[in-house]
Design an enzyme around this catalytic site. Structure first.
Site, PDB file in Angstrom:
ATOM      1  N   SER A  25      12.816   6.043 -13.501  1.00  9.43           N
ATOM      2  CA  SER A  25      11.560   6.315 -14.798  1.00  9.43           C
ATOM      3  C   SER A  25      11.429   7.851 -13.836  1.00  9.43           C
ATOM      4  O   SER A  25      11.544   8.910 -14.473  1.00  9.43           O
ATOM      5  CB  SER A  25      10.045   5.623 -14.124  1.00  9.43           C
ATOM      6  OG  SER A  25       8.703   6.532 -14.525  1.00  9.43           O
ATOM      7  N   SER A  26      11.287   7.835 -12.462  1.00  9.37           N
ATOM      8  CA  SER A  26      11.872   9.273 -11.730  1.00  9.37           C
ATOM      9  C   SER A  26      12.889  10.397 -11.917  1.00  9.37           C
ATOM     10  O   SER A  26      12.148  11.233 -12.185  1.00  9.37           O
ATOM     11  CB  SER A  26      11.926   9.582 -10.353  1.00  9.37           C
ATOM     12  OG  SER A  26       9.998   8.612  -9.770  1.00  9.37           O
ATOM     13  N   HIS A  41      13.235  11.679   4.046  1.00 10.58           N
ATOM     14  CA  HIS A  41      12.474  12.959   4.107  1.00 10.58           C
ATOM     15  C   HIS A  41      12.504  13.951   2.765  1.00 10.58           C
ATOM     16  O   HIS A  41      11.308  14.607   2.838  1.00 10.58           O
ATOM     17  CB  HIS A  41      13.484  14.222   5.511  1.00 10.58           C
ATOM     18  CG  HIS A  41      12.375  14.552   5.478  1.00 10.58           C
ATOM     19  ND1 HIS A  41      11.256  14.698   6.615  1.00 10.58           N
ATOM     20  CD2 HIS A  41      12.340  16.172   5.297  1.00 10.58           C
ATOM     21  CE1 HIS A  41      10.748  15.451   6.679  1.00 10.58           C
ATOM     22  NE2 HIS A  41      11.080  16.426   5.893  1.00 10.58           N
ATOM     23  N   HIS A  55       0.793  -1.037   0.018  1.00  8.32           N
ATOM     24  CA  HIS A  55      -0.267   0.077  -0.351  1.00  8.32           C
ATOM     25  C   HIS A  55       0.437   1.367  -0.005  1.00  8.32           C
ATOM     26  O   HIS A  55       0.322   2.096  -0.596  1.00  8.32           O
ATOM     27  CB  HIS A  55      -1.067  -0.057   1.310  1.00  8.32           C
ATOM     28  CG  HIS A  55      -1.527   1.232   1.400  1.00  8.32           C
ATOM     29  ND1 HIS A  55      -2.950   2.012   0.564  1.00  8.32           N
ATOM     30  CD2 HIS A  55      -1.240   2.666   2.718  1.00  8.32           C
ATOM     31  CE1 HIS A  55      -3.235   2.636   1.296  1.00  8.32           C
ATOM     32  NE2 HIS A  55      -2.285   4.007   2.027  1.00  8.32           N
ATOM     33  N   THR A  96       7.554  27.261   5.759  1.00  7.27           N
ATOM     34  CA  THR A  96       6.711  26.773   5.477  1.00  7.27           C
ATOM     35  C   THR A  96       4.963  27.079   5.957  1.00  7.27           C
ATOM     36  O   THR A  96       3.814  27.754   5.574  1.00  7.27           O
ATOM     37  CB  THR A  96       5.816  25.313   6.198  1.00  7.27           C
ATOM     38  OG1 THR A  96       7.206  24.927   5.809  1.00  7.27           O
ATOM     39  CG2 THR A  96       4.642  23.866   5.934  1.00  7.27           C
ATOM     40  N   ASP A 136       6.422  21.234 -26.843  1.00  7.40           N
ATOM     41  CA  ASP A 136       6.452  19.771 -26.111  1.00  7.40           C
ATOM     42  C   ASP A 136       7.914  19.637 -25.080  1.00  7.40           C
ATOM     43  O   ASP A 136       8.275  21.334 -24.977  1.00  7.40           O
ATOM     44  CB  ASP A 136       6.541  18.869 -27.327  1.00  7.40           C
ATOM     45  CG  ASP A 136       6.155  17.740 -26.420  1.00  7.40           C
ATOM     46  OD1 ASP A 136       6.219  17.403 -25.478  1.00  7.40           O
ATOM     47  OD2 ASP A 136       5.819  17.262 -27.826  1.00  7.40           O
ATOM     48  N   HIS A 174      15.350  13.169  12.198  1.00  7.40           N
ATOM     49  CA  HIS A 174      14.437  13.006  12.875  1.00  7.40           C
ATOM     50  C   HIS A 174      13.114  12.175  12.321  1.00  7.40           C
ATOM     51  O   HIS A 174      12.616  11.780  13.320  1.00  7.40           O
ATOM     52  CB  HIS A 174      13.172  15.028  13.471  1.00  7.40           C
ATOM     53  CG  HIS A 174      12.645  14.390  11.761  1.00  7.40           C
ATOM     54  ND1 HIS A 174      12.929  15.392  10.843  1.00  7.40           N
ATOM     55  CD2 HIS A 174      12.029  13.587  10.640  1.00  7.40           C
ATOM     56  CE1 HIS A 174      12.171  15.736   9.671  1.00  7.40           C
ATOM     57  NE2 HIS A 174      11.532  14.092   9.804  1.00  7.40           N
ATOM     58  N   HIS A 175      13.358  11.192  11.743  1.00  6.18           N
ATOM     59  CA  HIS A 175      12.627   9.662  11.725  1.00  6.18           C
ATOM     60  C   HIS A 175      13.091   8.521  12.666  1.00  6.18           C
ATOM     61  O   HIS A 175      13.284   7.855  12.289  1.00  6.18           O
ATOM     62  CB  HIS A 175      12.593   9.005  10.014  1.00  6.18           C
ATOM     63  CG  HIS A 175      11.718  10.703   9.549  1.00  6.18           C
ATOM     64  ND1 HIS A 175      10.913   9.861   9.215  1.00  6.18           N
ATOM     65  CD2 HIS A 175      13.114  11.850   7.998  1.00  6.18           C
ATOM     66  CE1 HIS A 175      10.611  11.354   8.301  1.00  6.18           C
ATOM     67  NE2 HIS A 175      11.791  12.104   7.282  1.00  6.18           N
ATOM     68  N   ARG A 227       1.538   1.331  14.986  1.00 11.95           N
ATOM     69  CA  ARG A 227       1.718   1.630  13.979  1.00 11.95           C
ATOM     70  C   ARG A 227       1.934   0.133  13.634  1.00 11.95           C
ATOM     71  O   ARG A 227       3.000  -0.256  13.580  1.00 11.95           O
ATOM     72  CB  ARG A 227       2.554   2.341  12.580  1.00 11.95           C
ATOM     73  CG  ARG A 227       3.346   2.304  12.562  1.00 11.95           C
ATOM     74  CD  ARG A 227       4.089   4.125  12.691  1.00 11.95           C
ATOM     75  NE  ARG A 227       3.827   3.766  10.686  1.00 11.95           N
ATOM     76  CZ  ARG A 227       5.089   4.265   9.776  1.00 11.95           C
ATOM     77  NH1 ARG A 227       6.005   5.029  10.390  1.00 11.95           N
ATOM     78  NH2 ARG A 227       4.548   4.201   8.465  1.00 11.95           N
ATOM     79  N   GLU A 237      12.451  13.362  -0.500  1.00 12.93           N
ATOM     80  CA  GLU A 237      11.366  12.746  -0.841  1.00 12.93           C
ATOM     81  C   GLU A 237       9.796  13.253   0.179  1.00 12.93           C
ATOM     82  O   GLU A 237       8.848  13.132  -1.533  1.00 12.93           O
ATOM     83  CB  GLU A 237      11.041  10.856  -0.779  1.00 12.93           C
ATOM     84  CG  GLU A 237       9.844  10.149  -1.416  1.00 12.93           C
ATOM     85  CD  GLU A 237       9.417   9.849  -2.531  1.00 12.93           C
ATOM     86  OE1 GLU A 237      10.812  10.196  -3.405  1.00 12.93           O
ATOM     87  OE2 GLU A 237       8.213   9.656  -3.083  1.00 12.93           O
ATOM     88  N   TYR A 250       9.040  15.964   0.666  1.00 15.63           N
ATOM     89  CA  TYR A 250       8.548  17.258  -0.264  1.00 15.63           C
ATOM     90  C   TYR A 250       8.654  16.864  -1.663  1.00 15.63           C
ATOM     91  O   TYR A 250       8.096  18.177  -2.316  1.00 15.63           O
ATOM     92  CB  TYR A 250      10.094  18.292  -0.200  1.00 15.63           C
ATOM     93  CG  TYR A 250       9.958  18.937   1.526  1.00 15.63           C
ATOM     94  CD1 TYR A 250       8.953  19.583   1.949  1.00 15.63           C
ATOM     95  CD2 TYR A 250      11.017  17.845   2.704  1.00 15.63           C
ATOM     96  CE1 TYR A 250       8.484  19.434   3.847  1.00 15.63           C
ATOM     97  CE2 TYR A 250      11.353  18.120   4.235  1.00 15.63           C
ATOM     98  CZ  TYR A 250       9.875  19.090   4.489  1.00 15.63           C
ATOM     99  OH  TYR A 250       9.242  19.619   5.677  1.00 15.63           O
ATOM    100  N   SER A 266      -0.964  27.554  -5.210  1.00 18.70           N
ATOM    101  CA  SER A 266      -0.675  28.730  -5.026  1.00 18.70           C
ATOM    102  C   SER A 266      -1.330  29.371  -7.081  1.00 18.70           C
ATOM    103  O   SER A 266      -1.361  30.351  -6.621  1.00 18.70           O
ATOM    104  CB  SER A 266       1.093  28.588  -5.792  1.00 18.70           C
ATOM    105  OG  SER A 266       1.501  28.838  -4.725  1.00 18.70           O
ATOM    106  N   TRP A 270       7.136   0.110   3.300  1.00 21.47           N
ATOM    107  CA  TRP A 270       7.846   0.961   2.608  1.00 21.47           C
ATOM    108  C   TRP A 270       8.670   1.349   2.898  1.00 21.47           C
ATOM    109  O   TRP A 270       9.673   1.565   1.748  1.00 21.47           O
ATOM    110  CB  TRP A 270       6.696   1.518   2.075  1.00 21.47           C
ATOM    111  CG  TRP A 270       7.123   3.039   2.555  1.00 21.47           C
ATOM    112  CD1 TRP A 270       6.453   3.595   4.235  1.00 21.47           C
ATOM    113  CD2 TRP A 270       7.501   4.390   2.560  1.00 21.47           C
ATOM    114  NE1 TRP A 270       6.567   4.464   4.700  1.00 21.47           N
ATOM    115  CE2 TRP A 270       7.495   5.834   3.359  1.00 21.47           C
ATOM    116  CE3 TRP A 270       8.152   4.531   1.374  1.00 21.47           C
ATOM    117  CZ2 TRP A 270       7.982   6.801   3.094  1.00 21.47           C
ATOM    118  CZ3 TRP A 270       8.737   5.695   0.741  1.00 21.47           C
ATOM    119  CH2 TRP A 270       8.703   6.660   1.829  1.00 21.47           C
ATOM    120  N   LYS A 316       4.370  29.913   3.832  1.00 21.80           N
ATOM    121  CA  LYS A 316       3.247  29.686   2.695  1.00 21.80           C
ATOM    122  C   LYS A 316       2.213  30.223   2.758  1.00 21.80           C
ATOM    123  O   LYS A 316       1.853  30.153   2.035  1.00 21.80           O
ATOM    124  CB  LYS A 316       3.811  28.457   1.883  1.00 21.80           C
ATOM    125  CG  LYS A 316       4.919  28.375   1.462  1.00 21.80           C
ATOM    126  CD  LYS A 316       5.690  27.249   0.659  1.00 21.80           C
ATOM    127  CE  LYS A 316       5.841  27.102  -0.560  1.00 21.80           C
ATOM    128  NZ  LYS A 316       5.728  28.107  -1.777  1.00 21.80           N
TER     129      LYS A 316
END
Lengths: 192, 373, 529
Positions: free
Chosen positions: C173-174, C257, C80, C332, C109, C306-307, C454, C259, C261, C272, C145, C335
């Site tokens: 791909s990315s 991390h 998932h 943040t 293009d 921090h993870h 979790r 990722e 963002y 925006s 994951w 924004k």
């Protein structure tokens, strides 16, 4: 107003970006040695170099006593006995001690083991100096035999005031499959 | 299907009512856990106030400045003063948060001068506690019956939060935990102490607590550690110091007696029925989580014992793997988790259940001979 | 390399009409076709990943094990997560980038159209491999994951090899997508379109693309190390050979991390664009928006640990990562304040894109608050690996990223299809999603605070009520997304004819071309003043 940029420009940017990609892939792997260096400097995670320290030359600080605890563990699937001579010892910073660790190979085959150290608190690992340690090398042990393995250490007298207890843990791992040649050579000798 | 669902739902109602419903962080029973709780609440309230201001302004525009009210849009799109203000003010608020957070953190990480050290070792899927400076050590396993998990029996009050042998620690003394693991990463967590520390294989981590009130405190493994991650709770009993000392002394004696008893039992042999009965019990408690109650395992993950060549032919290999485990797999060393009798019984069971009809019995003495060979 | 670059004006369908049938889609180098492929693919993945979430929520509906065994449950949570991150959110953004960036900067293009085709068409293979691994003996990946070693190395099943292979393809791909975006933005802007005139969606994607280039290779390195540790005898993460399992987490979160963002910066760009359009007022603080985005991207490289506060770090490291993390809330916050200031004294109307954008601002901010709480190390020890974290990142990713993608879809659907979508149905979709997403994720905060870890398939009875509510919210949210599918299909098939600029306050070059946008736009570059 100018025309749209021409094609070679694209190639150049793409080339640079691809170089960055390759560089970052390499950086991912470079993190491995960088992390080890970082751990050595900061005592991160209680790891420390297995490098041999020189004998202590600083004066012994007899005003303080630190309790050094020893923990021995054997990885699963490895039928060895592994015990320290004492559970803990009280030392003055700067004082050199020798502690014996006893290992016994309970199996019917020759084996090679490697002890992996870890120190808590991590900070203390910066001040723990091992002059001699069985963990520097792989330990060969013939079927059914036992051995006493010395570990000679001292704590740097500059160890911070707030550290009163240092725990040193060794986990024994079976390395028979990945043994170094000299460890294997030692096993080939007849056991007396 | 729907009938089943409705019955299930109705069954839930009384259960839900009796469950202590709690919606916030526990305040806990240590000085640290109280400080953590206060910090949590402070930051929560600060966030609420900021939220109120920001969302207030937003809803104000949404209500007052709408096209349907005939508003004409203003044209401003910059204001340096305001922009500096809302960069600096949040920064100052952050400093205000960081100060108490820093002092609490430093207090939490000060493990010095502990009076008792316990080595906590996680493994799939149980905890092991060893009191340094004494001979007491034991495993702590989930005590909830399989039938409750499988919804065959009603669930008890402490469903999934009960163990056979809880960790016992004294109150009012600083207890230091050394946390490590035998296989994958686990995380030892007791919310009431505000202690959560990862158990990393090969490395030791430190944490400490000083409990104010005697009581039973429950937690769980917090790091995904494989199939039964949800089934390895932590239960800690905090006793008055004197009571604790008595308990520890008693445990030392019991450990000593068990050793002697073990030696005495070596001389006795059990018959097949006795072995099978005890073996089944041990199997369901220690082996069935992976190898399954029907002995068929989970293909590709946990090997089947039913029809396994080792269980049918290789008795020494079988004793070896049960006693010593197998490195690089989830198979643990049960030699120090089960008594010789239990080891003998469970090996006999595995060699005779589910159509593995070898007819062989393994006696405690056989296992002992293997260990001391 | 020279075969894929520098063919902007050369690809052969340039002046022909698009071929029809399957070959049109297989061989297309048209940014609009590829954009549509990405968007449809991501929606399919959203439904696949969503059905796995339904399995999870069904199992957690009541205590006890009812539907699946714990091993399969772990596979569901793992796959998932992987599908939603790499299959739904990221391709959706790439799809939007493909469709909109050329039109927004006045380019005909993408700069590298053939590479564009490749970067899409390898994705279905990556996810087929990942999904197929679920049917292997021993099941698919079951280590979360985040695939922490040694659970993903020594203790994983053999599907790990497939997992690693598919992550590599996703990464390639990315990276190709990101290279394309960067080259397009740098080289294909219309005359007069200076960097500081670019729409914020283009800006945020520009920065996101650099983040992708920087961290996707690190992820590739991490999975490679997992592979060699498992199969080729290395010991990067194995203490026995001198490695360290905690090292894995450092490498993973060094990718992980930024990722996070990568999955939220394009959302900032979308919001925006939408908020000014429906407030009929220029975006407040354009320049500070750009700088804030860059600041967030820069800081994202300094906060990874921090993870991992509970892994046992020295105090100074914990403090450093706590302070850096708290610091991220400043840009943040800027924004969010800018969006509110844009609305302030505007002339606001509430079409569906605006509703989703407003919900985004509020719910993302709630996710930001819980993020700030999680940054505080001493309390993080309590929150870490509980449902509080699950609530936090779902607020940021579902009611954040996914809501912004929905907003973008409604906003640009008239441009894509040439038809107005059914506003009434769309509003139904919005309100159903808004209510159910909160029923789904808000109570998770309480479950986490009360002590529910979790990634567990069964829980103590104290959490029974909360989980039941959450599951009901989950099923409702899942079903609500079918309304979206219906709206989109209806809009593609027909509906009120959309004008060139269907939204009164909308600005940008994409609203200067007819609706639906012709197959080729801006063959001659527009003049931007």
């Amino acid at each position: 107003m100018s025309e749209r940029p021409t094609q070679p420009d694209n190639t150049r940017i793409v080339r640079r970006l691809l170089l960055t990609v390759v560089g970052m892939f390499a950086f991912g792997f470079a993190l491995v040695p960088l992390y080890n260096v970082f751990c050595d400097i900061t005592g991160f995670n209680g790891r420390f170099t297995d490098g041999q320290a020189a004998a202590n030359t600083k004066t012994v600080d007899t005003s303080r006593t630190i309790n050094v605890q020893f923990i021995t563990r054997v990885n699963k699937g490895m039928p060895w006995g592994f015990e320290p001579e004492v559970q803990s010892v009280r030392v003055h910073p700067g004082e050199t001690k020798v502690i014996n660790f006893f290992a016994k190979n309970l199996t019917g085959k020759n084996m090679v083991a490697q002890a992996i150290p870890s120190v808590a608190p991590g900070e203390a690992s910066l001040y723990l100096n091992k002059v001699e340690c069985f963990c520097f090398n792989q330990q060969p042990l013939a079927a059914g035999s036992d051995t006493a393995m010395p570990m000679q250490f001292y704590l740097d007298p500059e160890i911070p005031e707030h550290i009163h207890t240092v725990t040193l843990s060794y986990t024994m791992y079976d390395m028979t499959e990945n043994a170094q040649p000299d460890a294997l050579a030692a096993l080939a000798q007849p056991v007396n | 299907m729907s009938i089943k669902l409705i019955t299930a739902l109705t069954a839930m109602i009384p259960m839900a009512a009796q469950a202590r419903s709690q919606l916030n962080l526990p305040q806990g029973v240590t000085e640290i856990s109280n400080r953590v709780y206060d910090l949590h609440m402070t930051i929560f309230y600060i966030c609420c106030v900021i939220g109120l201001v920001v969302f207030g302004a937003m809803f104000w525009s949404m209500i007052r400045h709408r096209k349907s009210k005939g508003r004409k849009p203003a044209t401003f799109h910059e204001n340096v003063k305001v922009e500096i203000l809302w960069t600096v003010v949040p920064f100052l608020i952050l400093i205000g948060m960081a100060i108490p957070a820093t002092s609490t953190l430093i207090a939490m990480e000060d493990t010095s001068e502990a009076e008792l050290t316990v080595l906590v070792t996680g493994s799939q899927w149980k905890w092991h506690y060893r009191y340094l400076d004494s001979d007491v050590e034991y495993f702590s396993l989930l005590a909830t019956q399989r039938e409750q998990i499988e919804n065959k029996f009603d669930k008890g009050e402490n469903y999934l939060l009960e163990v056979d042998r809880p960790l016992v620690i004294p109150t009012d003394r600083k207890v230091r935990f050394l946390v490590t693991s035998d296989d994958v990463i686990h995380s030892w967590w007791v919310p009431d102490f505000a202690v959560k520390k990862d158990a990393n294989p090969g490395f030791i981590n430190e944490a400490w607590t000083k409990v104010d009130e005697p009581g039973i405190y429950r937690g769980q493994c917090a790091e995904l550690c494989g199939k039964d991650h949800g089934f390895m709770p932590v239960v800690v009993i905090a006793k008055e110091p004197a009571e604790f000392d008595a308990w520890l002394a008693e445990q030392e004696q019991i450990a000593q007696r068990e050793k002697e008893e073990e030696q005495r039992l070596l001389a006795m042999s059990m018959d097949m029925d006795e072995l099978m009965e005890l073996g089944e019990r041990v199997y369901l408690g220690s082996c069935a989580a992976c190898h399954q109650a029907n002995g068929e395992g989970i293909p590709g993950v946990f090997p089947a014992l039913k029809g396994s060549p080792m269980a049918l032919n290789d008795m020494q290999g079988h004793i070896n793997i049960v006693v010593n485990g197998k490195s690089g797999t989830s198979m643990q060393a049960f030699g120090n988790q089960l008594s010789l009798r239990e080891l003998a019984a469970v090996i006999t069971y595995e060699r005779n259940a589910w159509g593995n009809d070898t007819g062989e019995t393994v006696q405690a003495a056989d296992v002992n001979a293997f260990i001391n060979e | 390399m020279s075969t894929v670059v520098g063919e902007v004006d050369q690809h052969d369908d340039h002046h022909h009409h698009a071929p029809s049938g399957i070959t049109r889609w297989l061989f297309t180098t048209n940014h609009k076709d590829i954009g549509s492929l990405y968007l449809w693919f991501s929606f399919i993945m959203f439904l696949v990943g969503g059905s796995m979430a339904m399995v999870i929520r069904a199992e957690l509906f009541q205590p006890g094990l009812q539907l699946v065994d714990p091993h399969f449950f772990n596979q569901m949570t793992t796959v998932h997560g992987l599908i939603m991150v790499f299959g739904a959110v990221m391709p959706a953004f790439t799809g939007l980038a493909n469709w909109m960036i050329p039109m927004m900067i006045g380019a005909p293009d993408m700069a590298l159209p053939r590479m564009n085709n490749w970067s899409f068409w390898i994705l279905p293979f990556a996810f087929s491999i990942l999904l197929a691994s679920l049917f292997m003996e021993g099941g698919g990946p079951a280590f979360g994951w985040t695939f922490y070693a040694p659970l993903s190395t020594t203790y994983s099943s053999d599907s790990t090899a497939l997992f690693v292979f598919s992550v590599h393809i996703m990464g390639i791909s990315s990276i190709m997508g990101a290279i394309n975006v960067i080259v397009t933005i740098m080289n294909m802007r219309a005359p007069g379109m200076s960097y500081m005139k670019m729409p914020l969606f283009v800006w945020t994607w520009f920065i996101t693309a650099f983040l992708l280039i920087a961290v996707m290779p690190v992820l590739a390195g991490a999975v490679t190390m997992v592979l060699t540790d498992k199969y080729f005898g290395t010991s990067f993460f194995d203490a026995a050979g001198g490695g360290d399992p905690v090292l894995f987490q450092h490498i993973f979160w060094f990718f992980g991390h930024p990722e996070v963002y990568i999955m939220i910066l394009p959302s900032f760009g979308i919001v925006s664009a939408i908020i000014p359009a429906f407030s009929r007022k220029k975006l407040f603080g354009y320049a500070s928006m750009v700088y804030a985005t860059a600041a967030i991207a820069g800081l994202s490289f300094l906060v990874w640990a921090h993870h991992m506060f509970t892994t046992g770090m020295p105090v100074f490291a914990e403090l450093f990562f706590m302070y850096c993390t708290m610091l991220i809330s400043v840009p943040t916050g800027v924004k969010v304040f800018n969006w509110v200031a844009t609305m302030w004294r505007g002339s606001i109307s509430f079409e569906t894109p605006m509703l989703f954008a407003l919900a985004f601002v509020i719910l993302f901010t709630i996710g930001g608050f819980s993020g700030l709480m999680l940054a505080i190390t001493p309390v993080d020890f309590q929150y870490h690996d509980t449902y509080f974290v699950v609530a936090h990142f779902h607020y940021v990713l579902v009611s954040g990223a996914i809501f912004s993608i929905m907003a973008a879809a409604y906003y640009w659907l008239p441009k894509w299809t040439g038809h107005m979508y059914d506003e009434k149905l769309a509003k139904t979709h919005f309100w159903a999603s808004l209510i159910s997403v909160n029923v789904l994720f808000f109570p998770m905060h309480f479950a986490g605070l009360a002590g529910m870890p979790r990634r567990i398939p069964d829980y103590s009875i104290a959490f029974a009520d909360i989980n039941q509510i959450v599951s009901i919210g989950g099923f409702a949210f899942g079903l609500s997304q079918l309304i979206f599918l219906w709206v989109v299909i209806k809009c593609v098939k027909g509906g009120e004819k959309a004008p060139t600029k269907p939204w009164e306050g909308a600005e940008g070059l994409e609203w200067t071309v007819p609706s639906p946008a012709p197959y080729h736009t801006f063959d001659t570059p527009p003049e931007v003043k």
